[in-house]
Design a protein around this motif. Structure first.
Motif, PDB file in Angstrom:
ATOM      1  N   ILE A  72    -111.917 -47.361 -80.309  1.00  0.00           N
ATOM      2  CA  ILE A  72    -111.190 -46.135 -79.974  1.00  0.00           C
ATOM      3  C   ILE A  72    -112.160 -45.173 -79.294  1.00  0.00           C
ATOM      4  N   ILE A  73    -111.798 -44.730 -78.106  1.00  0.00           N
ATOM      5  CA  ILE A  73    -112.670 -43.847 -77.328  1.00  0.00           C
ATOM      6  C   ILE A  73    -112.167 -42.410 -77.428  1.00  0.00           C
ATOM      7  N   HIS A  74    -113.099 -41.496 -77.685  1.00  0.00           N
ATOM      8  CA  HIS A  74    -112.804 -40.076 -77.859  1.00  0.00           C
ATOM      9  C   HIS A  74    -113.660 -39.247 -76.899  1.00  0.00           C
ATOM     10  N   HIS A  75    -113.244 -38.010 -76.649  1.00  0.00           N
ATOM     11  CA  HIS A  75    -114.225 -37.028 -76.180  1.00  0.00           C
ATOM     12  C   HIS A  75    -114.420 -36.020 -77.319  1.00  0.00           C
ATOM     13  N   THR A  76    -115.592 -35.428 -77.376  1.00  0.00           N
ATOM     14  CA  THR A  76    -115.975 -34.640 -78.550  1.00  0.00           C
ATOM     15  C   THR A  76    -115.269 -33.294 -78.633  1.00  0.00           C
ATOM     16  N   ALA A  77    -114.843 -32.746 -77.493  1.00  0.00           N
ATOM     17  CA  ALA A  77    -114.273 -31.398 -77.437  1.00  0.00           C
ATOM     18  C   ALA A  77    -115.256 -30.366 -77.975  1.00  0.00           C
ATOM     19  N   GLN A  78    -116.547 -30.645 -77.790  1.00  0.00           N
ATOM     20  CA  GLN A  78    -117.592 -29.707 -78.187  1.00  0.00           C
ATOM     21  C   GLN A  78    -118.509 -29.452 -77.006  1.00  0.00           C
ATOM     22  N   ASN A  79    -119.515 -28.621 -77.238  1.00  0.00           N
ATOM     23  CA  ASN A  79    -120.312 -28.125 -76.114  1.00  0.00           C
ATOM     24  C   ASN A  79    -121.589 -28.898 -75.833  1.00  0.00           C
ATOM     25  N   SER A  80    -121.987 -29.787 -76.735  1.00  0.00           N
ATOM     26  CA  SER A  80    -123.226 -30.524 -76.534  1.00  0.00           C
ATOM     27  C   SER A  80    -123.301 -31.680 -77.506  1.00  0.00           C
ATOM     28  N   CYS A  81    -124.172 -32.632 -77.194  1.00  0.00           N
ATOM     29  CA  CYS A  81    -124.416 -33.740 -78.112  1.00  0.00           C
ATOM     30  C   CYS A  81    -124.968 -33.219 -79.440  1.00  0.00           C
ATOM     31  N   ILE A 101    -122.193 -40.759 -77.342  1.00  0.00           N
ATOM     32  CA  ILE A 101    -122.902 -40.953 -76.072  1.00  0.00           C
ATOM     33  C   ILE A 101    -123.004 -39.615 -75.359  1.00  0.00           C
ATOM     34  N   CYS A 102    -124.230 -39.210 -75.086  1.00  0.00           N
ATOM     35  CA  CYS A 102    -124.493 -37.920 -74.438  1.00  0.00           C
ATOM     36  C   CYS A 102    -124.276 -38.021 -72.928  1.00  0.00           C
ATOM     37  N   LYS A 103    -124.252 -36.873 -72.284  1.00  0.00           N
ATOM     38  CA  LYS A 103    -124.026 -36.835 -70.834  1.00  0.00           C
ATOM     39  C   LYS A 103    -125.116 -37.559 -70.060  1.00  0.00           C
ATOM     40  N   SER A 135    -111.380 -50.479 -86.700  1.00  0.00           N
ATOM     41  CA  SER A 135    -111.875 -50.042 -85.387  1.00  0.00           C
ATOM     42  C   SER A 135    -113.271 -49.451 -85.437  1.00  0.00           C
ATOM     43  N   LEU A 136    -113.858 -49.370 -84.254  1.00  0.00           N
ATOM     44  CA  LEU A 136    -115.084 -48.625 -84.010  1.00  0.00           C
ATOM     45  C   LEU A 136    -114.720 -47.368 -83.238  1.00  0.00           C
ATOM     46  N   GLY A 137    -115.326 -46.244 -83.589  1.00  0.00           N
ATOM     47  CA  GLY A 137    -115.088 -44.994 -82.886  1.00  0.00           C
ATOM     48  C   GLY A 137    -116.266 -44.620 -82.012  1.00  0.00           C
ATOM     49  N   ILE A 138    -115.988 -44.320 -80.753  1.00  0.00           N
ATOM     50  CA  ILE A 138    -117.031 -43.898 -79.811  1.00  0.00           C
ATOM     51  C   ILE A 138    -116.686 -42.517 -79.283  1.00  0.00           C
ATOM     52  N   GLU A 139    -117.588 -41.579 -79.471  1.00  0.00           N
ATOM     53  CA  GLU A 139    -117.409 -40.197 -79.001  1.00  0.00           C
ATOM     54  C   GLU A 139    -118.257 -39.955 -77.755  1.00  0.00           C
ATOM     55  N   LEU A 140    -117.626 -39.415 -76.711  1.00  0.00           N
ATOM     56  CA  LEU A 140    -118.334 -39.047 -75.493  1.00  0.00           C
ATOM     57  C   LEU A 140    -118.492 -37.535 -75.447  1.00  0.00           C
ATOM     58  N   PRO A 182    -100.541 -39.655 -80.473  1.00  0.00           N
ATOM     59  CA  PRO A 182     -99.963 -38.850 -79.379  1.00  0.00           C
ATOM     60  C   PRO A 182     -99.616 -37.411 -79.737  1.00  0.00           C
ATOM     61  N   PRO A 183     -99.047 -37.129 -80.919  1.00  0.00           N
ATOM     62  CA  PRO A 183     -98.677 -35.733 -81.186  1.00  0.00           C
ATOM     63  C   PRO A 183     -99.870 -34.807 -81.424  1.00  0.00           C
ATOM     64  N   ARG A 184    -101.028 -35.389 -81.763  1.00  0.00           N
ATOM     65  CA  ARG A 184    -102.161 -34.567 -82.197  1.00  0.00           C
ATOM     66  C   ARG A 184    -103.300 -34.477 -81.190  1.00  0.00           C
ATOM     67  N   LYS A 185    -103.518 -35.539 -80.425  1.00  0.00           N
ATOM     68  CA  LYS A 185    -104.753 -35.637 -79.668  1.00  0.00           C
ATOM     69  C   LYS A 185    -104.521 -35.848 -78.177  1.00  0.00           C
ATOM     70  N   GLN A 186    -105.491 -35.387 -77.385  1.00  0.00           N
ATOM     71  CA  GLN A 186    -105.427 -35.544 -75.933  1.00  0.00           C
ATOM     72  C   GLN A 186    -106.714 -36.166 -75.388  1.00  0.00           C
ATOM     73  N   ASP A 187    -107.495 -36.773 -76.255  1.00  0.00           N
ATOM     74  CA  ASP A 187    -108.764 -37.338 -75.816  1.00  0.00           C
ATOM     75  C   ASP A 187    -108.718 -38.865 -75.760  1.00  0.00           C
ATOM     76  N   PRO A 188    -109.503 -39.440 -74.818  1.00  0.00           N
ATOM     77  CA  PRO A 188    -110.264 -38.731 -73.788  1.00  0.00           C
ATOM     78  C   PRO A 188    -109.324 -38.169 -72.718  1.00  0.00           C
ATOM     79  N   SER A 189    -109.797 -37.206 -71.997  1.00  0.00           N
ATOM     80  CA  SER A 189    -108.945 -36.451 -71.072  1.00  0.00           C
ATOM     81  C   SER A 189    -108.501 -37.295 -69.884  1.00  0.00           C
TER      82      SER A 189
END
Length: 268
Positions: A72-81, A101-103, A135-140, A182-189
């Motif tokens: 499952i691929i996510h984006h962090t919705a935060q400002n930095s790693c 995974i950082c920028k 699953s494995l979770g990966i945050e970008l 779907p009702p809760r999340k929009q990541d990754p964008s």
């Protein structure tokens, strides 16, 4: 092939997290302590039969660790790693992922792949309702409005290739957080390059040539057959379009969107 015991496997998960110094030395000790508790639980033999006090304790010798079958691929919705690493090491947040995974492409492996991270939350894909257990979770590192840098995506592709090979994860089983919730999340964008990943073998994509669909084609049932939870039909449509259309995430399903659903049904 040499067999590795479950206990030995779980002991190995603490090695990388037990450095004596560094900004996370305190939480690394918590990781080690929790892993040791799991080891203690695993060492216990199954209980004796409850209806026959004279029975023998008999534990099978044929077992191994359960392995992940989805990514499952996510984006962090935060400002930095750094902010995300802190979030995943604060007790009150109760959220985590296996990888961040950082920028710049740096990959932080935060949890052994065989352990259950808290990344999916309330979610559903097909008949699966406990996504975290399979699953494995990966945050970008991405706030949700940014492009995903090439260095970050390159590291992601390399990581996914390793995970797919190691755990024999099927191609369709690389999906996004929005797909399973779907009702809760929009990541990754909508800026996430799903088509590129599909071309690399991670996730499905529709064909360039699409067959026509009959007038009676039910796109919601099609989405359900792909895996989407359609109880909130508007959210399901938006999640589908966020993944496969991206330029339009309205809840309207035109003829092209329906033909894409029809085409994808052949791949799931």
């Amino acid at each position: 092939m040499k067999k590795i015991t479950v206990v030995a496997c779980f002991l190995s998960v603490v090695i990388y997290a037990c450095t004596a110094t560094g900004p996370y030395s305190a939480t690394n000790k918590v990781y080690k302590r929790q892993a040791k508790e799991l080891v203690r639980n695993l060492r216990q033999l199954p209980a004796l039969s409850t209806n026959n006090p004279a029975s023998f304790q008999a534990a099978t010798i044929h077992f191994n660790l359960r392995k992940p079958n989805y990514v499952i691929i996510h984006h962090t919705a935060q400002n930095s790693c750094e902010q995300t690493l802190k979030t995943f090491t604060i007790p009150r947040t109760e959220v985590s992922a296996h990888y961040v995974i950082c920028k710049d492409g740096t990959v932080h492996h935060m949890l052994n792949d065989y352990l259950r991270a808290w990344h999916g939350g309330v979610a559903k894909w097909g008949t699966i309702t406990d996504i975290n257990s399979v699953s494995l979770g990966i945050e970008l590192d991405n706030d949700g409005s940014e492009e995903f840098p090439e260095a970050q995506i390159s590291s992601l592709v390399t990581l996914l290739a390793n995970l797919k090979k190691t755990y024999n994860i099927p191609t369709p089983n690389f999906i996004g957080h929005s797909d399973i919730a779907p009702p809760r999340k929009q990541d990754p964008s909508t800026k996430f390059p799903w088509k590129r990943l599909a071309n690399e073998g991670f996730g499905n994509w529709y064909d360039a040539t699409l067959d026509s669909v009959p007038p009676t084609f039910n796109h919601l049932q099609g989405l359900k057959m792909i895996g989407y939870d359609i109880r909130d039909s508007i959210a399901a449509i938006k999640a589908f379009k966020r993944h496969f259309i991206q330029t339009d995430v309205s809840p309207v399903m035109g003829l092209r969107e329906k033909t894409i659903v029809n085409n994808l049904l052949k791949k799931y």
